[in-house]
Scaffold this active site. Structure first.
Site, PDB file in Angstrom:
ATOM      1  N   ASP A 317      -5.513   1.285   7.375  1.00  0.00           N
ATOM      2  CA  ASP A 317      -4.527   2.269   6.919  1.00  0.00           C
ATOM      3  C   ASP A 317      -4.304   3.326   8.007  1.00  0.00           C
ATOM      4  OD1 ASP A 317      -2.792   3.399   5.091  1.00  0.00           O
ATOM      5  OD2 ASP A 317      -4.346   4.636   4.154  1.00  0.00           O
ATOM      6  N   GLU A 320      -0.148   3.972  11.894  1.00  0.00           N
ATOM      7  CA  GLU A 320       1.169   4.002  12.582  1.00  0.00           C
ATOM      8  C   GLU A 320       1.021   4.443  14.025  1.00  0.00           C
ATOM      9  OE1 GLU A 320       0.524   5.170   9.541  1.00  0.00           O
ATOM     10  OE2 GLU A 320       1.532   3.511   8.549  1.00  0.00           O
ATOM     11  N   ASP A 396       3.288   3.586   0.816  1.00  0.00           N
ATOM     12  CA  ASP A 396       3.224   4.490  -0.340  1.00  0.00           C
ATOM     13  C   ASP A 396       4.558   4.610  -1.064  1.00  0.00           C
ATOM     14  OD1 ASP A 396       0.644   4.800   0.449  1.00  0.00           O
ATOM     15  OD2 ASP A 396       0.912   6.802   1.293  1.00  0.00           O
TER      16      ASP A 396
HETATM   17  C1  GLC Z   1      -2.536   6.230   2.316  1.00  0.00           C
HETATM   18  C2  GLC Z   1      -2.406   4.774   1.913  1.00  0.00           C
HETATM   19  C3  GLC Z   1      -2.778   4.615   0.461  1.00  0.00           C
HETATM   20  C4  GLC Z   1      -4.187   5.147   0.258  1.00  0.00           C
HETATM   21  C5  GLC Z   1      -4.297   6.604   0.713  1.00  0.00           C
HETATM   22  C6  GLC Z   1      -5.708   7.115   0.692  1.00  0.00           C
HETATM   23  O1  GLC Z   1      -1.607   7.019   1.649  1.00  0.00           O
HETATM   24  O2  GLC Z   1      -1.127   4.268   2.151  1.00  0.00           O
HETATM   25  O3  GLC Z   1      -2.686   3.270   0.071  1.00  0.00           O
HETATM   26  O4  GLC Z   1      -4.533   5.063  -1.094  1.00  0.00           O
HETATM   27  O5  GLC Z   1      -3.835   6.718   2.046  1.00  0.00           O
HETATM   28  O6  GLC Z   1      -6.515   6.384   1.528  1.00  0.00           O
END
Ligand code: GLC
Length: 663
Positions: A317, A320, A396
């Site tokens: 995660d 980017e 998200d």
């Molecule tokens: C980011 C991710 C999401 C995750 C959050 C906390 O927003 O895209 O899926 O739950 O971080 O880690």
């Protein structure tokens, strides 16, 4: 740091998030960034331009876009960007791919501008007859090809950029996530709910709270005193565990990830060679420079304890990548330095590749520490070719009907950009979902390659039982339907892995010469045999669906046959998702079962007509398929008669023809 703050904080929505969470230290970081930005400021310049004559007003691809399917008339940016709680029109978002397909009356023009710099494509805005790519740096190559069909164009793109490897079968199952399941008791309680309620579930996810103070590679020993024991127990219930990994390594003397990273010089640097600072969940961090193979090896090594505890999948995660800025997420500065395997490069050139290389590193960790198992990697960000190392999800989204509506188009455009293994957060991530929306979401994505329920902290719980027995019953049946169709979906995965043909396709793929259906994105094809026409609006119990010309289509239950090339009006009560099967198909099915363990037999359901279909089988878990342990069964349908051809040495399941189509 108040945990509650970090729980609720969304840096893009909350002015005081950083200061509240990280205290005064944040001022020093922000001031340093400002001073360095001023010192290194360079005017941005377009140095590369490529024009593509358009032959129609129908354009697909370009990665993840929060728009409908047809991208004609849009100006899109190539710069992977965190987009927390994005909505239709948010541009750009997490995962951009400079590959475009122009579908016209004679075929498809496909253009891959292999350029990793920040760039844009103007698709018919300035001039309706042109798509114009512009980038702030030179391209590595430009590939243009013309094909007869969309499938061939995507297949050619995958020949250039890489094929998806076969994932483990469990990765195609139903997955359950939450930001966050807070401790091992909660995780096991959720697992037992699935078991006792008879709802198939193949994997649970740990979000950021499993870590010790958001330090990547660690876990909180108080909340998870026996991680291995917990994972063993999940495994004994037929479930897998996937854990989140964030790239930012907390700056904290004594923390092994930080100390070994410093000692081995693994971090992205400032121009003066010192490690660059960013702020993410753990506070001030350094980011590994995944563009170097030695750094990927370091990352893989750090993950040994988590993988040895039995973790089955790695969820990449925040790659980017992004930093939390003053009141919004920001990208690392263009002038930061990567010491790549190909020499020194600025971040502006490597930014769009960061997620790709992080996913590679996580894949390497799995092949190193668990070589006998197929890796499962999922990434939020990527570039052209990331399909060869990782699956993905569409970031998200929100729990709204419009987010559900665009999920189909978004995932179709990803599939047409080579990344087939994707799906949205089912039910929606941000905001509260509701029972009707959750049901329609599970139905709409019933055969999406990635099928995970995930939701944000402080939103209502949305596990399948969260809204009472009637919603639970419908969700259980919908999930069971997916499991019954898994051998068909797995076969589509195998086609994609072998040839690069997309798993999800727009209806126009089935009737390429019809210009009137090229923007349709309220229904989709899975492979070329199954059409899903979900309900995407509230309080709606019927819908019309266009069935492509060229063959007849049966309802999934086999009771009604429609000629293609027409709009039909069908019932869609809350517990039903309209699905159609092309005449001349043998559809392989399994019993609805608790998890995707291979059953002994596959039931073949014949939808009479003329056509060729297939079943792919392997053991679903090991790497043996790479050395020939597979079986392809081809079915030639003529009316009700079926002739089969078998290739491959894998014994496979017992094949049994069903008396009735699909019940
Ligand atoms: C980011 C991710 C999401 C995750 C959050 C906390 O927003 O895209 O899926 O739950 O971080 O880690």
């Amino acid at each position: 740091m108040a945990d509650k703050d970090i729980l609720t904080g969304d840096p893009s929505q909350d002015e005081n998030f950083l200061i509240r969470t990280f205290g005064d230290s944040i001022y020093a970081y922000l001031a340093k960034r400002q001073a360095l930005d001023a010192l290194h400021a360079r005017p941005r310049q377009v140095v590369f331009r490529h024009e593509v004559p358009l032959r129609s007003q129908h354009v697909y691809g370009t990665g993840q876009r929060a728009f409908g399917l047809n991208l004609f008339g849009r100006r899109l940016t190539f710069w992977n960007t965190d987009a927390g709680a994005y909505h239709r029109g948010w541009e750009p978002i997490n995962y951009t791919i400079p590959f475009l397909l122009n579908m016209h009356d004679e075929g498809v023009i496909a253009v891959f501008v292999d350029n990793t710099h920040r760039g844009t494509v103007d698709i018919g805005v300035a001039n309706p007859n042109l798509a114009v790519f512009e980038f702030e740096g030179p391209a590595r190559a430009v590939h243009t090809f013309q094909t007869a069909t969309l499938d061939e164009a995507v297949a050619r793109f995958c020949q250039l950029t890489g094929h998806m490897p076969m994932p483990p079968l469990w990765a195609l199952g139903h997955h359950q996530s939450r930001y966050s399941y807070m401790n091992q008791d909660e995780v096991l309680a959720v697992a037992r709910e699935f078991q006792s309620r008879g709802i198939p579930c193949d994997a649970l996810y740990l979000d950021i709270h499993y870590m010790d103070n958001y330090k990547v590679f660690t876990w909180d020993k108080q909340a998870f005193p026996d991680l291995k024991g917990m994972i063993d127990e999940l495994h004994s219930m037929g479930m897998r565990l996937v854990v989140i990994l964030d790239p930012g390594v907390k700056i904290e003397p004594g923390y092994e990830g930080y100390e070994s990273g410093l000692a081995q010089n693994v971090f992205i640097t400032y121009p003066d060679g010192s490690p660059a600072d960013g702020v993410v969940w753990p506070g001030p961090t350094h980011h590994p420079d995944f563009t170097r193979s030695s750094v990927r090896a370091w990352w893989a090594e750090q993950l040994q304890p988590l993988l040895e505890a039995g973790t089955d999948g790695l969820w990449n995660d925040m790659n980017e990548p992004l930093y939390f800025g003053n009141n919004e997420a920001i990208s690392p500065a263009d002038y930061l330095v990567h010491h790549t395997d190909e020499g020194v490069k600025n971040h502006s050139e490597m930014h769009n590749l960061y997620g790709h290389y992080m996913a590679m590193a996580s894949r390497l960790a799995q092949t190193r520490h668990a070589p006998q198992r197929r890796p499962f990697v999922i990434t939020r960000s990527g570039y052209a070719g990331t399909q060869a190392v990782s699956s993905s999800w569409t970031g998200d989204n929100r729990s709204t009907w419009d987010d559900l509506r665009i999920a189909i188009a978004m995932n179709l455009n990803m599939a047409l950009s080579g990344q087939s293994f994707t799906g949205p957060d089912l039910g929606g991530f941000a905001n509260d979902t509701n029972p009707e929306l959750l049901v329609r979401w599970y139905q709409a994505c019933v055969l999406f390659p990635f099928y995970r329920n995930h939701s944000a902290v402080d939103t209502v719980r949305q596990e399948p039982w969260a809204f009472g027995p009637e919603t639970e019953r419908i969700l259980r049946d919908t999930i069971a339907l997916r499991y019954r169709l898994l051998p068909y979906l797995y076969t589509c995965f195998a086609h994609c892995a072998h040839n690069g043909t997309p798993i999800l396709r727009p209806l126009s793929a089935a009737e390429p010469r019809n210009p009137h259906i090229r923007s349709l994105d309220d229904a989709y094809l899975v492979g070329d045999k199954v059409l899903v026409a979900p309900v995407l609006e509230p309080l709606t119990l019927r819908r019309t669906v266009y069935l492509p010309a060229g063959s007849d289509w049966y309802t999934l239950d086999g009771t009604t046959k429609y000629p293609g090339g027409q709009l039909v009006d069908v019932a869609a009560p809350l517990d039903h998702v309209p699905m159609f099967v092309r005449a001349g198909t043998v559809l392989p099915t399994w019993p609805a079962q608790a998890s995707s363990v291979l059953p002994a037999a596959t039931t073949l359901r014949v939808y009479p007509g003329i056509g060729t279909s297939a079943l792919y089988e392997d053991d679903g878990s090991s790497m043996a398929y790479e050395t020939g342990a597979w079986r392809w069964v081809t079915f030639h349908c003529e009316g009700e008669k079926v002739r089969t051809e078998v290739a491959g040495s894998y014994p496979g399941t017992q094949l049994v023809y069903a008396a009735a189509p699909f019940v």
